[in-house]
Design a protein around this motif. Structure first.
Motif, PDB file in Angstrom:
ATOM      1  N   ASN A  71       0.821  -1.376  -0.392  1.00 32.11           N
ATOM      2  CA  ASN A  71      -0.205  -0.122  -0.395  1.00 32.11           C
ATOM      3  C   ASN A  71       0.397   1.562  -0.153  1.00 32.11           C
ATOM      4  O   ASN A  71       0.620   1.992  -0.712  1.00 32.11           O
ATOM      5  N   ASP A  72       2.050   1.380   0.750  1.00 30.26           N
ATOM      6  CA  ASP A  72       3.086   2.100   1.019  1.00 30.26           C
ATOM      7  C   ASP A  72       2.992   2.862  -0.569  1.00 30.26           C
ATOM      8  O   ASP A  72       3.921   4.033  -0.674  1.00 30.26           O
ATOM      9  N   GLU A 127       0.335   4.372  -3.214  1.00 27.28           N
ATOM     10  CA  GLU A 127       0.356   5.546  -2.552  1.00 27.28           C
ATOM     11  C   GLU A 127       1.182   6.286  -2.813  1.00 27.28           C
ATOM     12  O   GLU A 127       1.201   7.527  -3.467  1.00 27.28           O
ATOM     13  N   PHE A 134      -2.712  10.482  -2.575  1.00 30.70           N
ATOM     14  CA  PHE A 134      -3.903  10.206  -1.641  1.00 30.70           C
ATOM     15  C   PHE A 134      -4.578  11.078  -0.881  1.00 30.70           C
ATOM     16  O   PHE A 134      -5.495  10.964   0.002  1.00 30.70           O
TER      17      PHE A 134
END
Length: 136
Positions: free
Chosen positions: A30-31, A34, A45
């Motif tokens: 997810n990092d 993003e 985001f």
């Protein structure tokens, strides 16, 4: 095009044995997504989430070798396909030349009501430009 994201394995990522606890890899994925949206798509985001979101609809992951506290990983995001409201991507993590995990994921652009909606043109163009072999 491959988007590279450095990630040092921190204490918070590890289980008592000192290796990455597998759910923490999903946080790392997810990092990198993003960061990709902020740096490449130009849709941070914190701005996008005022009116839309990109939740994960599907994810597959193969854990190839363990990562340990202090390892320096290079997460590589590759664009696979852009649909009307979906985006398929791959994330591979390396420590030096050693392949640690491989993941494929589909995220979906949704409106403020959580309904899939077409990518805004500027985002679609940025996503499509990053598909390997695409000269768009």
């Amino acid at each position: 095009m491959t988007f590279n994201f450095p990630q040092k394995v921190l204490f918070k990522h590890c289980d008592p044995a000192g290796i990455v606890f597998y759910p923490r890899y999903f946080e790392m994925i997810n990092d990198v997504i993003e960061a990709f949206f902020a740096e490449v798509v130009k849709a941070p985001f914190e701005d996008m989430h005022l009116h839309a979101a990109v939740p994960t609809a599907e994810i597959q992951c193969k854990f190839l070798k363990p990562s340990r506290h202090g390892d320096h990983l290079n997460l590589q995001l590759s664009s696979i396909r852009v649909g009307r409201s979906s985006f398929e991507l791959a994330v591979d993590a390396y420590c030096g030349d050693e392949h640690r995990f491989s993941a494929k994921s589909t995220i979906v652009y949704v409106n403020e009501n959580g309904r899939p909606t077409a990518w805004p043109d500027t985002m679609r163009i940025a996503l499509e430009k990053n598909i390997k072999g695409n000269d768009a």
